[in-house]
Design an enzyme around this catalytic site. Structure first.
Site, mmCIF file in Angstrom:
data_model
loop_
_atom_site.group_PDB
_atom_site.id
_atom_site.type_symbol
_atom_site.label_atom_id
_atom_site.label_comp_id
_atom_site.label_asym_id
_atom_site.label_seq_id
_atom_site.Cartn_x
_atom_site.Cartn_y
_atom_site.Cartn_z
ATOM 1 N N SER A 234 0.793 -1.273 -0.123
ATOM 2 C CA SER A 234 -0.175 -0.004 -0.032
ATOM 3 C C SER A 234 0.853 1.332 -0.020
ATOM 4 C CB SER A 234 -0.941 0.077 1.263
ATOM 5 O OG SER A 234 -1.737 0.996 1.293
ATOM 6 N N GLU A 340 -8.859 -4.101 -5.160
ATOM 7 C CA GLU A 340 -8.273 -2.924 -4.449
ATOM 8 C C GLU A 340 -9.006 -1.660 -3.840
ATOM 9 O OE1 GLU A 340 -5.189 -3.297 -3.665
ATOM 10 O OE2 GLU A 340 -3.981 -3.941 -5.313
ATOM 11 N N HIS A 450 -7.840 -4.981 -0.584
ATOM 12 C CA HIS A 450 -6.505 -4.366 -0.414
ATOM 13 C C HIS A 450 -6.051 -4.856 0.786
ATOM 14 C CE1 HIS A 450 -3.788 -1.272 -0.727
ATOM 15 N NE2 HIS A 450 -3.977 -0.919 0.493
#
Ligand SMILES: *[C@@H]1O[C@H](CO)[C@@H](O)[C@H](O)[C@H]1NC(C)=O
Ligand SMILES: *[C@@H]1O[C@H](CO)[C@@H](O)[C@H](O)[C@H]1NC(C)=O
Ligand SMILES: *[C@@H]1O[C@H](CO)[C@@H](O)[C@H](O)[C@H]1NC(C)=O
Ligand SMILES: *[C@@H]1O[C@H](CO)[C@@H](O)[C@H](O)[C@H]1NC(C)=O
Ligand SMILES: *[C@@H]1O[C@H](CO)[C@@H](O)[C@H](O)[C@H]1NC(C)=O
Ligand SMILES: *[C@@H]1O[C@H](CO)[C@@H](O)[C@H](O)[C@H]1NC(C)=O
Ligand SMILES: *[C@@H]1O[C@H](CO)[C@@H](O)[C@H](O)[C@H]1NC(C)=O
Ligand SMILES: *[C@@H]1O[C@H](CO)[C@@H](O)[C@H](O)[C@H]1NC(C)=O
Length: 528
Positions: A234, A340, A450
């Protein structure tokens, strides 16, 4: 002579077979200081070692200051406090899917127990039997939005590296944090004032200071400073990609490889683009009356950071640097989860009509785009649930009429499009492997969300091999043990983790071709 030999042999046998003496805690020498850690989980941990002066008082909002050589002994048995973090309230999952709250909570919501501005510390975790004469590959973790440097993934990773016969030393730094706000724009300390004072991108500078620390000290822990792989997820992966852009093609010998999970250079513009957020912040504090707002903020509150082109440290917009090949050409792995955008879309469930969607896209992502270009995006991300994210779930997960659409759009604009753009441009310049995770696909509303790859340790084996052999497919004897061909423009191979646990296979990185290409093109013209 014979007797002596026998005695010596006996003595050696005794030493080898007697139980290990309790020699006290594990130690390492840093300059003239002894640092003592602890043995735990079959590993040796050195925790919370300061790598820079505390960025407090007048050092707030300034680049990190290097420490002088260590001279006094250090007890490194506890994690240091995390840097101040914004709450993850934007992740709140609505009541209708109560059972999911646990999933999200477990994976994403690592609320820090202790926070302090005095947070610039680093942790080193290694197998127990390693000494300073070993030269193991180093995995240097840069945390993302949801976790700090204090996490359990490290333990599983290092233990697994021993099992694979490819042991690694793991290190992780704290840095002044990056945040995703409610609307997934990045939180800023960015403005003309920040630019003038040349104090932009402090988080990147903290990371780099820690990278220099690793060069200087990791050999004391059995790590090889010439074999550092940067690993991040991330915002951590985005950070790594930006570290690859900071000094043109130059790595400054700080790392030799990069492993990025869900993060590539995001299309951010100039640091002055953050002015309105900066002004808002100033207005929310007592600083609006001040003739030197930066100095006033320095004295008043904790703040957050995000990368933006500042003219000196991150010299240009990331996309410009990529376009001009000003990128460190180290081997890299860069991949995504399929869905995501889902976790970031629950906070926008009050957007239910096409008109609201359009207004929201414009406001948050492309305020300067004219209607014609905006409409192209809307057409490429239609309201039809079967086109939305979680992808390939037909009419399921249609939480609101715009939910799957928002999730598809956000996942692509922030994660998938930047990754595809980055690695396609870099293909031919460096070794690249890419992957796609569809694991957890059938979690309601979340899909392959995610960080789902991270929590499962899905990539651990590949990361270990990569850190050790510069190739995610090679075992300790340099045999290829996985069919994962490199990524090229001609053959954009994705090592694809299928739903459930079936064996990964290879697919091509061509999904949503038109839409993702259009997003990449627009973000070049209208950076965030
Ligand atoms: C995250 O953790 C905090 C504190 O434990 C809790 O109040 C909050 O509801 C959690 N958020 C989610 C999305 O689970
Ligand atoms: C540590 O011990 C394990 C298991 O005995 C062994 O496989 C590994 O090679 C050792 N590592 C080092 C660096 O000596
Ligand atoms: C960039 O490279 C130059 C030349 O090697 C070096 O002096 C400088 O410190 C580097 N900058 C950073 C931010 O590492
Ligand atoms: C700002 O105000 C302080 C006193 O409040 C004064 O000492 C300082 O010179 C001023 N700075 C500028 C740049 O005007
Ligand atoms: C949705 O909620 C946010 C945050 O409360 C608010 O700012 C926004 O105006 C709302 N949008 C709509 C379309 O109601
Ligand atoms: C592994 O083998 C390749 C050739 O297949 C060679 O280029 C590479 O240097 C070898 N790597 C190591 C670490 O021995
Ligand atoms: C990969 O596996 C999936 C499911 O097992 C299958 O549907 C797909 O055709 C396979 N793709 C390739 C390129 O082999
Ligand atoms: C994006 O730009 C590239 C290069 O200019 C072009 O080849 C491509 O067709 C554009 N994509 C879309 C969807 O317009």
């Amino acid at each position: 002579m014979l007797i002596l030999t026998v005695l010596l042999t006996l003595a050696m046998a005794l030493v080898l077979t007697s139980p290990v003496l309790d020699l006290g805690p594990p130690t390492a020498m840093l300059d003239s200081a002894m640092v003592s850690g602890l043995n735990d989980d079959g590993l040796t941990k050195f925790l919370g070692i300061r790598f820079a002066y505390p960025p407090i008082g007048d050092r707030r909002f300034r680049p990190p200051d290097s420490l002088p050589p260590y001279t006094t002994s250090i007890t490194a048995t506890q994690y240091g406090p995390a840097c101040p973090q914004q709450s993850a309230s934007f992740l709140h999952v609505p009541n209708i899917i109560d059972e999911l709250e646990n999933v999200v909570d477990k994976v994403l919501n690592h609320t820090e127990k202790q926070e302090s501005e005095d947070c610039l510390t680093i942790n080193v975790i290694r197998p127990e039997n390693v000494t300073s004469s070993d030269k193991l590959p180093v995995v240097l973790w840069i945390f993302g939005v949801f976790v700090s440097s204090n996490d359990d993934n490290a333990v599983a990773l290092v233990q697994r590296s021993v099992e694979l016969g490819q042991p690694v030393v793991y290190a992780a730094m704290n840095y002044r944090g990056t945040q995703l706000t409610q609307n997934l724009a990045f939180g800023f300390l960015a403005s003309q004032e920040v630019k003038d004072a040349d104090v932009g991108n402090l988080g990147l500078r903290d990371q780099r200071e820690a990278m220099r620390w690793v060069q200087k000290y990791i050999s004391a822990f059995g790590g090889d400073p010439n074999k550092v792989t940067l690993w991040g997820q991330s915002a951590g992966a985005i950070s790594i990609s930006l570290q690859m852009l900071i000094n043109g093609t130059e790595t400054n010998d700080l790392y030799r490889a990069a492993f990025m999970q869900s993060g590539a250079p995001i299309p951010v513009g100039s640091i002055t683009g953050g002015q309105k957020y900066y002004d808002f912040l100033v207005s929310e504090t007592e600083c609006s009356e001040s003739n030197d707002t930066l100095s006033c903020l320095r004295n008043s509150l904790n703040l957050v950071w995000t990368p933006r082109a500042d003219g000196t440290y991150l010299k240009e917009n990331p996309q410009y640097l990529v376009e001009h090949n000003m990128v460190a050409g180290v081997p890299m792995v860069s991949g995504n989860c399929d869905d995501e955008g889902t976790v970031f879309s629950f906070s926008s469930t009050n957007i239910t009509t096409p008109e609201q969607f359009k207004k929201w896209v414009k406001e948050i992502y492309v305020p300067n785009a004219p209607d014609g270009e905006l409409n192209q995006i809307l057409n490429l991300y239609p309201q039809t649930p079967s086109y939305g994210s979680p992808f390939d779930t037909g009419s399921l997960n249609d939480l609101t009429p715009q939910f799957k659409r928002i999730a598809a759009f956000q996942g692509d604009v922030v994660f998938q499009a930047p990754r595809r753009y980055f690695i396609q441009r870099r293909s031919g310049h460096q070794k690249i492997w890419s992957y796609l995770s569809m694991r957890d696909k059938y979690l309601p509303y979340l899909g392959s969300f995610h960080a789902s790859d991270l929590s499962a340790g899905l990539l651990n084996d590949y990361l270990i091999r990569f850190a050790s052999m510069l190739d995610p497919t090679k075992d300790k004897d340099n045999n290829t043990v996985v069919n994962w061909p490199e990524y090229t423009t001609e053959s954009p191979n994705l090592y694809t983790f299928r739903p459930f646990n079936s064996d990964p296979n290879i697919t091509q990185d061509t999904y949503r071709d038109q839409a993702i290409s259009q997003l990449a093109n627009l973000s070049l013209i209208y950076p965030l």
